[in-house]
Structure formats: structure tokens, C-alpha cells
Design a protein around this motif. Structure first.
Motif, PDB file in Angstrom:
ATOM      1  N   GLU A  92      -1.972  28.364 -58.056  1.00  9.77           N
ATOM      2  CA  GLU A  92      -2.250  26.768 -58.890  1.00  9.77           C
ATOM      3  C   GLU A  92      -1.361  25.870 -58.125  1.00  9.77           C
ATOM      4  O   GLU A  92      -1.922  24.753 -58.055  1.00  9.77           O
ATOM      5  CB  GLU A  92      -2.096  27.050 -60.238  1.00  9.77           C
ATOM      6  CG  GLU A  92      -2.690  25.622 -61.156  1.00  9.77           C
ATOM      7  CD  GLU A  92      -2.097  25.992 -62.029  1.00  9.77           C
ATOM      8  OE1 GLU A  92      -1.627  24.957 -63.061  1.00  9.77           O
ATOM      9  OE2 GLU A  92      -2.262  27.126 -62.761  1.00  9.77           O
ATOM     10  N   ARG A  93       0.055  25.696 -58.462  1.00  8.44           N
ATOM     11  CA  ARG A  93       0.689  24.730 -57.244  1.00  8.44           C
ATOM     12  C   ARG A  93       1.234  25.459 -56.351  1.00  8.44           C
ATOM     13  O   ARG A  93       1.504  24.160 -55.764  1.00  8.44           O
ATOM     14  CB  ARG A  93       2.001  25.012 -58.841  1.00  8.44           C
ATOM     15  CG  ARG A  93       1.507  24.152 -59.048  1.00  8.44           C
ATOM     16  CD  ARG A  93       2.823  24.228 -60.893  1.00  8.44           C
ATOM     17  NE  ARG A  93       3.331  25.593 -60.547  1.00  8.44           N
ATOM     18  CZ  ARG A  93       4.990  25.753 -60.465  1.00  8.44           C
ATOM     19  NH1 ARG A  93       5.836  25.029 -61.143  1.00  8.44           N
ATOM     20  NH2 ARG A  93       5.410  26.871 -61.014  1.00  8.44           N
ATOM     21  N   LEU A  94       1.004  25.831 -55.395  1.00 13.41           N
ATOM     22  CA  LEU A  94       1.743  26.742 -54.048  1.00 13.41           C
ATOM     23  C   LEU A  94       0.302  26.750 -53.205  1.00 13.41           C
ATOM     24  O   LEU A  94      -0.458  27.337 -52.818  1.00 13.41           O
ATOM     25  CB  LEU A  94       2.520  27.919 -54.314  1.00 13.41           C
ATOM     26  CG  LEU A  94       3.848  27.363 -55.285  1.00 13.41           C
ATOM     27  CD1 LEU A  94       3.940  28.883 -55.217  1.00 13.41           C
ATOM     28  CD2 LEU A  94       4.400  26.478 -54.518  1.00 13.41           C
ATOM     29  N   ARG A  95       0.499  26.375 -51.733  1.00 13.61           N
ATOM     30  CA  ARG A  95       0.432  25.984 -49.851  1.00 13.61           C
ATOM     31  C   ARG A  95       1.253  27.730 -50.079  1.00 13.61           C
ATOM     32  O   ARG A  95       2.754  27.651 -49.945  1.00 13.61           O
ATOM     33  CB  ARG A  95       0.121  25.742 -50.065  1.00 13.61           C
ATOM     34  CG  ARG A  95      -1.436  24.524 -50.329  1.00 13.61           C
ATOM     35  CD  ARG A  95      -0.894  23.344 -49.456  1.00 13.61           C
ATOM     36  NE  ARG A  95       0.318  22.254 -49.119  1.00 13.61           N
ATOM     37  CZ  ARG A  95       0.688  22.347 -48.072  1.00 13.61           C
ATOM     38  NH1 ARG A  95       0.374  22.341 -46.833  1.00 13.61           N
ATOM     39  NH2 ARG A  95       2.278  21.386 -48.107  1.00 13.61           N
ATOM     40  N   LEU A  96       0.334  28.462 -49.242  1.00 13.02           N
ATOM     41  CA  LEU A  96       1.366  30.077 -48.555  1.00 13.02           C
ATOM     42  C   LEU A  96       0.566  30.085 -47.138  1.00 13.02           C
ATOM     43  O   LEU A  96      -0.507  30.346 -46.904  1.00 13.02           O
ATOM     44  CB  LEU A  96       1.279  30.732 -49.748  1.00 13.02           C
ATOM     45  CG  LEU A  96       2.069  30.805 -50.196  1.00 13.02           C
ATOM     46  CD1 LEU A  96       1.385  31.043 -51.439  1.00 13.02           C
ATOM     47  CD2 LEU A  96       2.554  32.712 -50.363  1.00 13.02           C
ATOM     48  N   GLU A  97       1.392  29.484 -46.217  1.00 13.10           N
ATOM     49  CA  GLU A  97       0.856  29.738 -44.700  1.00 13.10           C
ATOM     50  C   GLU A  97       2.380  30.075 -43.614  1.00 13.10           C
ATOM     51  O   GLU A  97       3.618  30.385 -44.152  1.00 13.10           O
ATOM     52  CB  GLU A  97       1.123  28.666 -44.647  1.00 13.10           C
ATOM     53  CG  GLU A  97       1.388  27.010 -44.535  1.00 13.10           C
ATOM     54  CD  GLU A  97       1.018  25.585 -43.783  1.00 13.10           C
ATOM     55  OE1 GLU A  97       1.112  25.741 -43.451  1.00 13.10           O
ATOM     56  OE2 GLU A  97      -0.209  25.555 -44.717  1.00 13.10           O
TER      57      GLU A  97
END
Length: 185
Positions: A9-14
């Protein structure tokens, strides 16, 4: 190489890149972050930091774990920490761990819980059955996160010279637990 990018919902993971080294260094050399992570509770030296970062980048080459992924909010490109799934040999068995580290200014905002929940969902989608979290016995906030995501205390053991509490769970049950929590919001 399996390139994993996820979002919640609030985060991007890369995945990390070489350009992220100084952010990683800021985490590994912060005594508040490393208190419950390094075996002696001390920040890493420059040499340890370089070794850790190189080992981390190599984790992206194996398909069963995500390695630690850089965490960013959708509001900013500034990294706030990292989270991921990692393979560990623990008590003679290879286990998949979900873990996270956050920069102190981002503590107590629910980012660790949110990232761990998304990673557990991803592991389940990839066919994993079980997950653990290795938590220092004195790290009460991380124990609360594990419990909020449905993990339960399983045992205390030694890992890489450090006493850890193992929180564990069946991913199918955990994903149902997380979905119920999200629907009740």
C-alpha cells in the motif's frame, strides 16, 4: 537472475544497485540499527560493510530468496530501509526468513509490518510453505511485528554466534491472517 520488485500500500521494494552503497553503509554503521543485528551489537566497519553489500548483491542470483530489497515509500525516492526473504541454515535445516531493517527516523510507522506481510504473501505465491523471522530476544518491537503478522514464538537458538528467538508460521495460514487484518481496516 530473478529480478523481484514488489509493492504494498505505501511501499516499493526493489533490488539494491551499486548506487545504493552509501545508504546501506548508513544503516550498517548506525549503532541504533545494528544493536540487535550484529553478533556483538556493534556497527560494521568499512570492510565488513563492503563484504556485506557484495554478499547481498549476490543473493539476487538465487530464485528461492528475494535477498534484501530496498524499501522506499511512494511519496519519495529516498530509501527508508530494506526487507526481504533470505535462506539460512538453522539447526541443521535450510529455512526461509523474512526480515527487515529500517533507518531509525522511520521506526514505529508500520513499515516493517507492511513490508514483512507483503514478502510473506509473495513467498506463499512462489510456493513456499513456511517462514521464520530471526529476532534478538531483547528486540521487543520486532517481536510485536512478527506477532502482528501472525508468526508465533517457536524456539530460541544460536545463529552465527548470536542468541536469536525464532518466530515461525505456516504461510497459507499467515496470508489468511493478514488478509483478515487488511479487510478489518
Amino acid at each position: 537472475m530473478k529480478h523481484v520488485e514488489l509493492h504494498s500500500e505505501r511501499l516499493r521494494l526493489e533490488p539494491y544497485t551499486i548506487a545504493d552503497f552509501y545508504f546501506v553503509k548508513s544503516l550498517l554503521q548506525d549503532p541504533r540499527v545494528m544493536r540487535f543485528i550484529s553478533p556483538d551489537g556493534k556497527p560494521f566497519t568499512d570492510e565488513q560493510t563492503i563484504e556485506w553489500f557484495e554478499r547481498q548483491l549476490s543473493r539476487y542470483k538465487t530464485g528461492r530468496q528475494t535477498g534484501l530489497l530496498k524499501l522506499m515509500t511512494f511519496e519519495s525516492d529516498e530509501p527508508i530501509g530494506h526487507a526481504g526473504t533470505l535462506l539460512h541454515e538453522l539447526d541443521g535445516k535450510i529455512e526461509l526468513e523474512v526480515g527487515y531493517w529500517l533507518a531509525p527516523k522511520h521506526w514505529h510507522m508500520g513499515y516493517g509490518r507492511e513490508a514483512a506481510a507483503r514478502l510473506m504473501q509473495y513467498a506463499f505465491e512462489e510456493g513456499e510453505k513456511d517462514i521464520i523471522s530471526l529476532i534478538h530476544p531483547d528486540n521487543v518491537p520486532s517481536q510485536r511485528v512478527a506477532k502482528a503478522n501472525g508468526l508465533h514464538w517457536d524456539r530460541d537458538t544460536e545463529y552465527e554466534g548470536m542468541l536469536v528467538s525464532v518466530y515461525a508460521g505456516d504461510l497459507e495460514r499467515l496470508c489468511r491472517h493478514i488478509q483478515r487484518q487488511e479487510m478489518s481496516r
